[in-house]
Scaffold this motif. Structure first.
Motif, PDB file in Angstrom:
ATOM      1  N   ASP B  77     151.385  54.712  -7.881  1.00 43.88           N
ATOM      2  CA  ASP B  77     150.688  53.473  -7.513  1.00 43.88           C
ATOM      3  C   ASP B  77     149.739  53.719  -6.346  1.00 43.88           C
ATOM      4  O   ASP B  77     150.004  54.576  -5.499  1.00 43.88           O
ATOM      5  N   PRO B  78     148.650  52.961  -6.281  1.00 39.72           N
ATOM      6  CA  PRO B  78     147.701  53.144  -5.179  1.00 39.72           C
ATOM      7  C   PRO B  78     148.253  52.621  -3.862  1.00 39.72           C
ATOM      8  O   PRO B  78     149.113  51.739  -3.852  1.00 39.72           O
ATOM      9  N   GLN B  79     147.745  53.171  -2.765  1.00 35.05           N
ATOM     10  CA  GLN B  79     148.136  52.695  -1.433  1.00 35.05           C
ATOM     11  C   GLN B  79     147.315  51.464  -1.051  1.00 35.05           C
ATOM     12  O   GLN B  79     147.801  50.549  -0.426  1.00 35.05           O
ATOM     13  N   ILE B  80     146.025  51.520  -1.405  1.00 39.51           N
ATOM     14  CA  ILE B  80     145.111  50.421  -1.072  1.00 39.51           C
ATOM     15  C   ILE B  80     144.476  49.944  -2.370  1.00 39.51           C
ATOM     16  O   ILE B  80     144.106  50.763  -3.218  1.00 39.51           O
ATOM     17  N   ARG B  81     144.359  48.625  -2.488  1.00 36.64           N
ATOM     18  CA  ARG B  81     143.855  48.092  -3.759  1.00 36.64           C
ATOM     19  C   ARG B  81     142.485  47.458  -3.596  1.00 36.64           C
ATOM     20  O   ARG B  81     142.240  46.775  -2.604  1.00 36.64           O
ATOM     21  N   ILE B  82     141.613  47.693  -4.596  1.00 37.63           N
ATOM     22  CA  ILE B  82     140.324  47.004  -4.620  1.00 37.63           C
ATOM     23  C   ILE B  82     140.594  45.525  -4.899  1.00 37.63           C
ATOM     24  O   ILE B  82     141.672  45.170  -5.390  1.00 37.63           O
ATOM     25  N   THR B  83     139.624  44.681  -4.586  1.00 38.68           N
ATOM     26  CA  THR B  83     139.847  43.245  -4.774  1.00 38.68           C
ATOM     27  C   THR B  83     139.386  42.768  -6.147  1.00 38.68           C
ATOM     28  O   THR B  83     139.734  41.674  -6.571  1.00 38.68           O
ATOM     29  N   GLN B  84     138.575  43.586  -6.837  1.00 38.90           N
ATOM     30  CA  GLN B  84     138.081  43.161  -8.145  1.00 38.90           C
ATOM     31  C   GLN B  84     139.161  43.361  -9.218  1.00 38.90           C
ATOM     32  O   GLN B  84     140.035  44.189  -9.061  1.00 38.90           O
ATOM     33  N   PHE B  85     139.031  42.601 -10.256  1.00 38.74           N
ATOM     34  CA  PHE B  85     139.900  42.688 -11.429  1.00 38.74           C
ATOM     35  C   PHE B  85     141.345  42.322 -11.099  1.00 38.74           C
ATOM     36  O   PHE B  85     141.644  41.918  -9.978  1.00 38.74           O
ATOM     37  N   ARG B  86     142.181  42.434 -12.067  1.00 38.18           N
ATOM     38  CA  ARG B  86     143.560  42.018 -11.914  1.00 38.18           C
ATOM     39  C   ARG B  86     144.482  43.034 -12.565  1.00 38.18           C
ATOM     40  O   ARG B  86     144.058  43.847 -13.372  1.00 38.18           O
ATOM     41  N   SER B  87     145.711  42.930 -12.250  1.00 34.51           N
ATOM     42  CA  SER B  87     146.819  43.718 -12.810  1.00 34.51           C
ATOM     43  C   SER B  87     146.435  45.174 -13.071  1.00 34.51           C
ATOM     44  O   SER B  87     146.018  45.879 -12.163  1.00 34.51           O
ATOM     45  N   GLY B  88     146.569  45.626 -14.308  1.00 37.30           N
ATOM     46  CA  GLY B  88     146.413  47.047 -14.609  1.00 37.30           C
ATOM     47  C   GLY B  88     145.069  47.637 -14.216  1.00 37.30           C
ATOM     48  O   GLY B  88     144.995  48.727 -13.652  1.00 37.30           O
ATOM     49  N   GLU B  89     144.008  46.895 -14.501  1.00 36.63           N
ATOM     50  CA  GLU B  89     142.665  47.436 -14.207  1.00 36.63           C
ATOM     51  C   GLU B  89     142.503  47.698 -12.715  1.00 36.63           C
ATOM     52  O   GLU B  89     141.954  48.730 -12.317  1.00 36.63           O
ATOM     53  N   ARG B  90     142.957  46.758 -11.896  1.00 36.14           N
ATOM     54  CA  ARG B  90     142.831  46.920 -10.442  1.00 36.14           C
ATOM     55  C   ARG B  90     143.627  48.138  -9.982  1.00 36.14           C
ATOM     56  O   ARG B  90     143.152  48.932  -9.169  1.00 36.14           O
ATOM     57  N   GLU B  91     144.824  48.303 -10.493  1.00 32.14           N
ATOM     58  CA  GLU B  91     145.665  49.428 -10.092  1.00 32.14           C
ATOM     59  C   GLU B  91     145.037  50.760 -10.511  1.00 32.14           C
ATOM     60  O   GLU B  91     145.023  51.713  -9.742  1.00 32.14           O
ATOM     61  N   VAL B  92     144.539  50.804 -11.738  1.00 34.55           N
ATOM     62  CA  VAL B  92     143.956  52.049 -12.256  1.00 34.55           C
ATOM     63  C   VAL B  92     142.714  52.432 -11.452  1.00 34.55           C
ATOM     64  O   VAL B  92     142.566  53.585 -11.024  1.00 34.55           O
ATOM     65  N   LEU B  93     141.819  51.484 -11.229  1.00 32.20           N
ATOM     66  CA  LEU B  93     140.582  51.793 -10.509  1.00 32.20           C
ATOM     67  C   LEU B  93     140.879  52.141  -9.050  1.00 32.20           C
ATOM     68  O   LEU B  93     140.252  53.043  -8.482  1.00 32.20           O
ATOM     69  N   SER B  94     141.825  51.456  -8.442  1.00 34.49           N
ATOM     70  CA  SER B  94     142.187  51.747  -7.049  1.00 34.49           C
ATOM     71  C   SER B  94     142.754  53.162  -6.923  1.00 34.49           C
ATOM     72  O   SER B  94     142.372  53.925  -6.031  1.00 34.49           O
ATOM     73  N   LEU B  95     143.652  53.507  -7.825  1.00 35.21           N
ATOM     74  CA  LEU B  95     144.272  54.837  -7.755  1.00 35.21           C
ATOM     75  C   LEU B  95     143.252  55.930  -8.087  1.00 35.21           C
ATOM     76  O   LEU B  95     143.240  56.989  -7.442  1.00 35.21           O
ATOM     77  N   ALA B  96     142.405  55.675  -9.078  1.00 36.15           N
ATOM     78  CA  ALA B  96     141.385  56.667  -9.453  1.00 36.15           C
ATOM     79  C   ALA B  96     140.458  56.941  -8.267  1.00 36.15           C
ATOM     80  O   ALA B  96     140.089  58.092  -8.001  1.00 36.15           O
ATOM     81  N   GLN B  97     140.128  55.891  -7.535  1.00 44.45           N
ATOM     82  CA  GLN B  97     139.270  56.038  -6.358  1.00 44.45           C
ATOM     83  C   GLN B  97     140.012  56.826  -5.265  1.00 44.45           C
ATOM     84  O   GLN B  97     139.440  57.712  -4.640  1.00 44.45           O
ATOM     85  N   GLU B  98     141.275  56.495  -5.112  1.00 45.24           N
ATOM     86  CA  GLU B  98     142.079  57.119  -4.051  1.00 45.24           C
ATOM     87  C   GLU B  98     142.262  58.617  -4.263  1.00 45.24           C
ATOM     88  O   GLU B  98     142.205  59.389  -3.307  1.00 45.24           O
ATOM     89  N   VAL B  99     142.484  59.032  -5.491  1.00 47.57           N
ATOM     90  CA  VAL B  99     142.779  60.456  -5.742  1.00 47.57           C
ATOM     91  C   VAL B  99     141.606  61.183  -6.410  1.00 47.57           C
ATOM     92  O   VAL B  99     141.755  62.305  -6.869  1.00 47.57           O
TER      93      VAL B  99
END
Lengths: 114, 175
Positions: B77-99
């Motif tokens: 799971d990501p440490q910091i989350r983007i504010t756009q989108f919801r649920s799965g999309e937000r988690e995926v994009l946040s983690l992809a950005q993080e790593v």
């Protein structure tokens, strides 16, 4: 909206029905019929599918707005073969150029790492 | 023994969303994920929950369990989350950005946002299909078959479908 006399809806349920009618484009009698037939959750799912087909929203955003779990929404979209919304403002030639360029870069990277 | 044929492990990391996995399993492309992305492919907790939302015997659920058991998929799971989108999309994009990983995502608006605003490398299922064909990882017949299944399902962007149709046709296929 005049609520159906045989449906003892609370004010919250009436508000919810209003929202669902707005999202689905259903006429009130049809919406009420669906409500009686299948319940509020089923009507909410119909609204979610309608949004998927007609609005530029992601499935996550639709899930958030309608209260339908995204896993259920995705599964239902696939089972019912619902086509997603197509944004008419998308520049298709530009989209294809972008896809072409990214394809070339991606495959070159894959071949480089093999 | 794994059903996933793995040659030399590639290095780039990837984070995967619900519909990408589900569609890959539907058209039989999921074994090829690990031909081009590093093991494990990351999956946020909410995405796993979405895949298993309906208790059942769905092929994508069975394949997920096996791949997770074999260490090909792992929860992160990501440490910091983007504010756009919801649920799965937000988690995926946040983690992809993080790593600094590729986002495997088939939702058109999230895919576009990730590519154009976040500057992430993003791949939808049809792009994955055409890329595998172009890289000669799958045959023309396999690409045609997967394409036909995705067309029948309808649940993916029509612009992507037309692009993939042209790409397969240009390579001598009959999509």
């Amino acid at each position: 909206m005049a609520t159906h006399p045989q449906l003892p809806l609370t004010p919250e349920e009436v508000a919810e029905l209003h929202r669902l009618i707005a999202w689905t484009g259903l006429e009130e009698p049809e919406a009420l019929h669906k409500l009686v037939e299948a319940g509020l959750a089923a009507l909410r799912l119909e609204a979610a599918l309608h949004l998927y087909a007609t609005a530029p929203l992601s499935t996550g955003e639709i899930a958030e707005q309608t209260g339908i779990p995204r896993g259920q929404l995705i599964r239902t979209i696939q089972e019912r073969r619902v086509a997603p919304y197509e944004d008419p403002t998308i520049d298709q030639p530009a989209l294809y150029r972008d896809l072409d360029e990214r394809l070339k870069r991606r495959v070159a990277r894959w071949k480089g790492q093999a | 023994m794994s059903v996933y044929p793995i040659s030399s492990p590639p290095s780039p990391q990837a984070v995967m969303d619900t519909s990408f996995w589900s569609l890959c399993c539907y058209c039989g492309l999921e074994p090829y994920l690990w031909k081009v992305w590093a093991r494990p492919i990351w999956v946020p907790t909410v995405v796993k929950n979405q895949i298993f939302y309906h208790a059942g015997d769905y092929p994508d659920q069975q394949a997920f369990q096996q791949a997770e058991h074999e260490g090909l998929l792992a929860i992160r799971d990501p440490q910091i989350r983007i504010t756009q989108f919801r649920s799965g999309e937000r988690e995926v994009l946040s983690l992809a950005q993080e790593v600094s990983a590729t986002a495997l995502i088939d939702d058109f608006s999230a895919h576009r946002y990730a590519g154009t605003i976040l500057g992430l490398d993003t791949v939808g299922v049809l792009e994955f299909l055409v890329s595998l064909l172009e890289a000669e990882i799958i045959t023309l017949a396999q690409a045609e078959s997967a394409y036909h299944q995705l067309v029948q399902l309808r649940a993916t962007n029509q612009g992507w479908l037309k692009w993939a149709y042209n790409q397969i046709k240009q390579r001598g296929g009959n999509p």
